[in-house]
Design a protein around this motif. Structure first.
Motif, PDB file in Angstrom:
ATOM      1  N   LEU A 224      28.702  44.672  24.907  1.00 18.18           N
ATOM      2  CA  LEU A 224      27.676  46.066  24.950  1.00 18.18           C
ATOM      3  C   LEU A 224      27.311  46.035  26.341  1.00 18.18           C
ATOM      4  CD1 LEU A 224      25.604  46.111  21.752  1.00 18.18           C
ATOM      5  CD2 LEU A 224      27.477  47.272  22.490  1.00 18.18           C
ATOM      6  N   PRO A 225      27.308  47.062  27.038  1.00 21.15           N
ATOM      7  CA  PRO A 225      26.966  47.067  28.474  1.00 21.15           C
ATOM      8  C   PRO A 225      25.448  46.822  28.940  1.00 21.15           C
ATOM      9  CG  PRO A 225      27.197  49.499  27.676  1.00 21.15           C
ATOM     10  CD  PRO A 225      27.553  48.344  26.443  1.00 21.15           C
ATOM     11  N   GLU A 226      24.703  46.907  27.861  1.00 23.62           N
ATOM     12  CA  GLU A 226      23.161  46.337  27.781  1.00 23.62           C
ATOM     13  C   GLU A 226      22.977  44.844  27.759  1.00 23.62           C
ATOM     14  OE1 GLU A 226      24.226  48.495  25.483  1.00 23.62           O
ATOM     15  OE2 GLU A 226      23.397  50.482  25.913  1.00 23.62           O
ATOM     16  N   PHE A 227      24.222  43.885  27.568  1.00 23.38           N
ATOM     17  CA  PHE A 227      23.850  42.521  27.262  1.00 23.38           C
ATOM     18  C   PHE A 227      23.554  41.743  28.364  1.00 23.38           C
ATOM     19  CE2 PHE A 227      25.900  38.290  27.028  1.00 23.38           C
ATOM     20  CZ  PHE A 227      25.331  37.837  26.147  1.00 23.38           C
ATOM     21  N   ALA A 228      24.018  42.264  29.628  1.00 20.46           N
ATOM     22  CA  ALA A 228      23.624  41.634  30.835  1.00 20.46           C
ATOM     23  C   ALA A 228      22.100  41.786  30.973  1.00 20.46           C
ATOM     24  CB  ALA A 228      24.461  42.301  32.199  1.00 20.46           C
ATOM     25  N   TRP A 229      21.763  43.049  30.730  1.00 19.46           N
ATOM     26  CA  TRP A 229      20.106  43.188  31.154  1.00 19.46           C
ATOM     27  C   TRP A 229      19.474  42.377  30.139  1.00 19.46           C
ATOM     28  CZ3 TRP A 229      16.917  45.068  27.286  1.00 19.46           C
ATOM     29  CH2 TRP A 229      15.846  45.454  27.823  1.00 19.46           C
ATOM     30  N   PHE A 230      19.701  42.332  28.867  1.00 23.68           N
ATOM     31  CA  PHE A 230      19.158  41.900  27.861  1.00 23.68           C
ATOM     32  C   PHE A 230      19.054  40.415  27.909  1.00 23.68           C
ATOM     33  CE2 PHE A 230      19.199  39.581  23.501  1.00 23.68           C
ATOM     34  CZ  PHE A 230      17.993  40.162  22.868  1.00 23.68           C
ATOM     35  N   THR A 231      20.184  39.679  28.455  1.00 23.95           N
ATOM     36  CA  THR A 231      19.802  38.165  28.680  1.00 23.95           C
ATOM     37  C   THR A 231      19.211  37.925  29.884  1.00 23.95           C
ATOM     38  OG1 THR A 231      22.236  38.265  29.745  1.00 23.95           O
ATOM     39  CG2 THR A 231      22.114  37.755  27.344  1.00 23.95           C
TER      40      THR A 231
ATOM     41  N   GLU B   6      16.451  39.607  30.813  1.00 25.60           N
ATOM     42  CA  GLU B   6      15.228  39.592  30.274  1.00 25.60           C
ATOM     43  C   GLU B   6      14.910  38.435  29.404  1.00 25.60           C
ATOM     44  OE1 GLU B   6      12.701  41.937  30.748  1.00 25.60           O
ATOM     45  OE2 GLU B   6      14.084  42.675  32.297  1.00 25.60           O
ATOM     46  N   LEU B   7      15.801  37.996  28.651  1.00 26.19           N
ATOM     47  CA  LEU B   7      15.511  36.664  27.835  1.00 26.19           C
ATOM     48  C   LEU B   7      15.343  35.523  28.537  1.00 26.19           C
ATOM     49  CD1 LEU B   7      15.223  35.707  24.986  1.00 26.19           C
ATOM     50  CD2 LEU B   7      17.574  35.461  24.695  1.00 26.19           C
ATOM     51  N   ALA B   8      16.202  35.415  29.808  1.00 27.86           N
ATOM     52  CA  ALA B   8      16.308  34.170  30.473  1.00 27.86           C
ATOM     53  C   ALA B   8      14.939  34.167  31.146  1.00 27.86           C
ATOM     54  CB  ALA B   8      17.235  34.220  31.554  1.00 27.86           C
ATOM     55  N   GLY B   9      14.091  35.405  31.658  1.00 27.06           N
ATOM     56  CA  GLY B   9      12.981  35.269  32.268  1.00 27.06           C
ATOM     57  C   GLY B   9      11.871  34.819  31.398  1.00 27.06           C
ATOM     58  N   ILE B  10      12.026  35.342  30.133  1.00 26.43           N
ATOM     59  CA  ILE B  10      10.922  34.886  29.079  1.00 26.43           C
ATOM     60  C   ILE B  10      11.238  33.268  28.676  1.00 26.43           C
ATOM     61  CG2 ILE B  10      10.262  35.174  26.661  1.00 26.43           C
ATOM     62  CD1 ILE B  10      11.213  38.075  26.996  1.00 26.43           C
ATOM     63  N   ASP B  11      12.396  32.850  28.484  1.00 24.62           N
ATOM     64  CA  ASP B  11      12.651  31.593  28.269  1.00 24.62           C
ATOM     65  C   ASP B  11      11.913  30.549  29.500  1.00 24.62           C
ATOM     66  OD1 ASP B  11      13.913  31.897  26.021  1.00 24.62           O
ATOM     67  OD2 ASP B  11      16.017  31.741  26.488  1.00 24.62           O
ATOM     68  N   GLU B  12      12.390  30.846  30.714  1.00 27.27           N
ATOM     69  CA  GLU B  12      11.815  30.276  31.729  1.00 27.27           C
ATOM     70  C   GLU B  12      10.447  29.925  31.783  1.00 27.27           C
ATOM     71  OE1 GLU B  12      11.686  30.550  36.665  1.00 27.27           O
ATOM     72  OE2 GLU B  12      13.184  31.627  35.608  1.00 27.27           O
ATOM     73  N   ARG B  13       9.638  31.025  31.557  1.00 30.01           N
ATOM     74  CA  ARG B  13       8.144  30.743  31.157  1.00 30.01           C
ATOM     75  C   ARG B  13       7.828  29.952  29.970  1.00 30.01           C
ATOM     76  NH1 ARG B  13       5.141  35.391  30.225  1.00 30.01           N
ATOM     77  NH2 ARG B  13       3.359  34.106  30.506  1.00 30.01           N
ATOM     78  N   PHE B  14       8.630  30.011  28.944  1.00 29.52           N
ATOM     79  CA  PHE B  14       8.290  29.186  27.814  1.00 29.52           C
ATOM     80  C   PHE B  14       8.845  27.798  28.039  1.00 29.52           C
ATOM     81  CE2 PHE B  14       8.780  28.443  22.869  1.00 29.52           C
ATOM     82  CZ  PHE B  14       7.421  28.437  22.818  1.00 29.52           C
ATOM     83  N   ARG B  15       9.903  27.477  28.626  1.00 26.28           N
ATOM     84  CA  ARG B  15      10.115  26.123  28.979  1.00 26.28           C
ATOM     85  C   ARG B  15       9.107  25.601  29.738  1.00 26.28           C
ATOM     86  NH1 ARG B  15      15.774  24.910  28.215  1.00 26.28           N
ATOM     87  NH2 ARG B  15      17.190  26.447  27.970  1.00 26.28           N
ATOM     88  N   ALA B  16       8.415  26.154  30.800  1.00 27.71           N
ATOM     89  CA  ALA B  16       7.272  25.826  31.438  1.00 27.71           C
ATOM     90  C   ALA B  16       6.058  25.371  30.759  1.00 27.71           C
ATOM     91  CB  ALA B  16       6.928  26.733  32.821  1.00 27.71           C
ATOM     92  N   VAL B  17       5.870  26.140  29.555  1.00 30.62           N
ATOM     93  CA  VAL B  17       4.873  26.109  28.600  1.00 30.62           C
ATOM     94  C   VAL B  17       5.033  24.742  27.786  1.00 30.62           C
ATOM     95  CG1 VAL B  17       3.811  26.956  26.581  1.00 30.62           C
ATOM     96  CG2 VAL B  17       4.012  28.324  28.550  1.00 30.62           C
ATOM     97  N   LEU B  18       6.431  24.423  27.459  1.00 28.55           N
ATOM     98  CA  LEU B  18       6.759  23.407  26.551  1.00 28.55           C
ATOM     99  C   LEU B  18       6.875  22.169  27.463  1.00 28.55           C
ATOM    100  CD1 LEU B  18       9.174  25.156  24.083  1.00 28.55           C
ATOM    101  CD2 LEU B  18       6.603  24.688  23.842  1.00 28.55           C
ATOM    102  N   ALA B  19       7.018  21.966  28.783  1.00 34.03           N
ATOM    103  CA  ALA B  19       7.356  20.923  29.668  1.00 34.03           C
ATOM    104  C   ALA B  19       6.386  19.855  29.524  1.00 34.03           C
ATOM    105  CB  ALA B  19       7.626  21.389  31.076  1.00 34.03           C
ATOM    106  N   ASP B  20       5.081  20.118  29.438  1.00 33.44           N
ATOM    107  CA  ASP B  20       4.103  19.040  29.561  1.00 33.44           C
ATOM    108  C   ASP B  20       3.624  18.763  27.894  1.00 33.44           C
ATOM    109  OD1 ASP B  20       4.050  18.948  32.180  1.00 33.44           O
ATOM    110  OD2 ASP B  20       2.580  20.405  32.246  1.00 33.44           O
ATOM    111  N   GLY B  21       4.294  19.608  27.137  1.00 35.34           N
ATOM    112  CA  GLY B  21       3.775  19.415  25.574  1.00 35.34           C
ATOM    113  C   GLY B  21       4.557  18.053  25.002  1.00 35.34           C
ATOM    114  N   PRO B  22       4.188  17.595  24.000  1.00 39.68           N
ATOM    115  CA  PRO B  22       4.704  16.340  23.296  1.00 39.68           C
ATOM    116  C   PRO B  22       5.869  16.886  22.331  1.00 39.68           C
ATOM    117  CG  PRO B  22       3.009  17.207  21.984  1.00 39.68           C
ATOM    118  CD  PRO B  22       2.893  18.134  23.146  1.00 39.68           C
ATOM    119  N   MET B  23       7.034  16.264  22.502  1.00 39.06           N
ATOM    120  CA  MET B  23       8.218  16.332  21.663  1.00 39.06           C
ATOM    121  C   MET B  23       7.858  15.913  20.438  1.00 39.06           C
ATOM    122  SD  MET B  23      12.201  15.236  22.597  1.00 39.06           S
ATOM    123  CE  MET B  23      12.190  16.111  24.024  1.00 39.06           C
ATOM    124  N   VAL B  24       8.336  16.565  19.356  1.00 39.38           N
ATOM    125  CA  VAL B  24       7.919  16.431  18.161  1.00 39.38           C
ATOM    126  C   VAL B  24       9.364  16.770  17.101  1.00 39.38           C
ATOM    127  CG1 VAL B  24       5.467  17.345  18.124  1.00 39.38           C
ATOM    128  CG2 VAL B  24       7.377  18.975  17.503  1.00 39.38           C
TER     129      VAL B  24
END
Length: 101
Positions: free
Chosen positions: A38-45, A47-65
């Protein structure tokens, strides 16, 4: 959800894991060959990459369970949380999170 985790997740671990099911669904969407065409795929991914980057930062200092988990967003917990989340994480996983709020 990422904003909630930044501020200190305020529900229990079951709710947290339920909220993560949305990220599981998003991964299934991005893996779908029809969606990829789909033509929107690049936009979607992007957007998701930006959210994922923020979430990875949140999890970076957290315990691995769940070290064997193939989905990176399910391996660790945020390092901070509100009372219910901190208490439940300690009971379930025997990890100490920092209490906020």
């Amino acid at each position: 959800m990422v904003d909630e985790c930044v501020d200190g997740y305020d529900m229990d671990v079951s709710e947290y894991l339920n909220d993560l099911s949305i990220r599981d669904l998003l991964q299934r969407v991005t893996d779908d060959p029809i969606v990829r065409s789909l033509p929107e795929f690049a936009w979607f991914t992007a957007e998701l990459a930006g959210i994922d980057e923020r979430f990875r930062a949140v999890l970076a200092d957290g315990p691995m369970v769940r070290p064997g988990e193939h989905r990176w967003w399910r391996r660790s917990l945020p390092a901070v949380g509100q009372e219910d989340f901190v208490r439940d994480a300690k009971e379930r996983y025997r990890v100490e999170l920092r209490l906020v709020g």
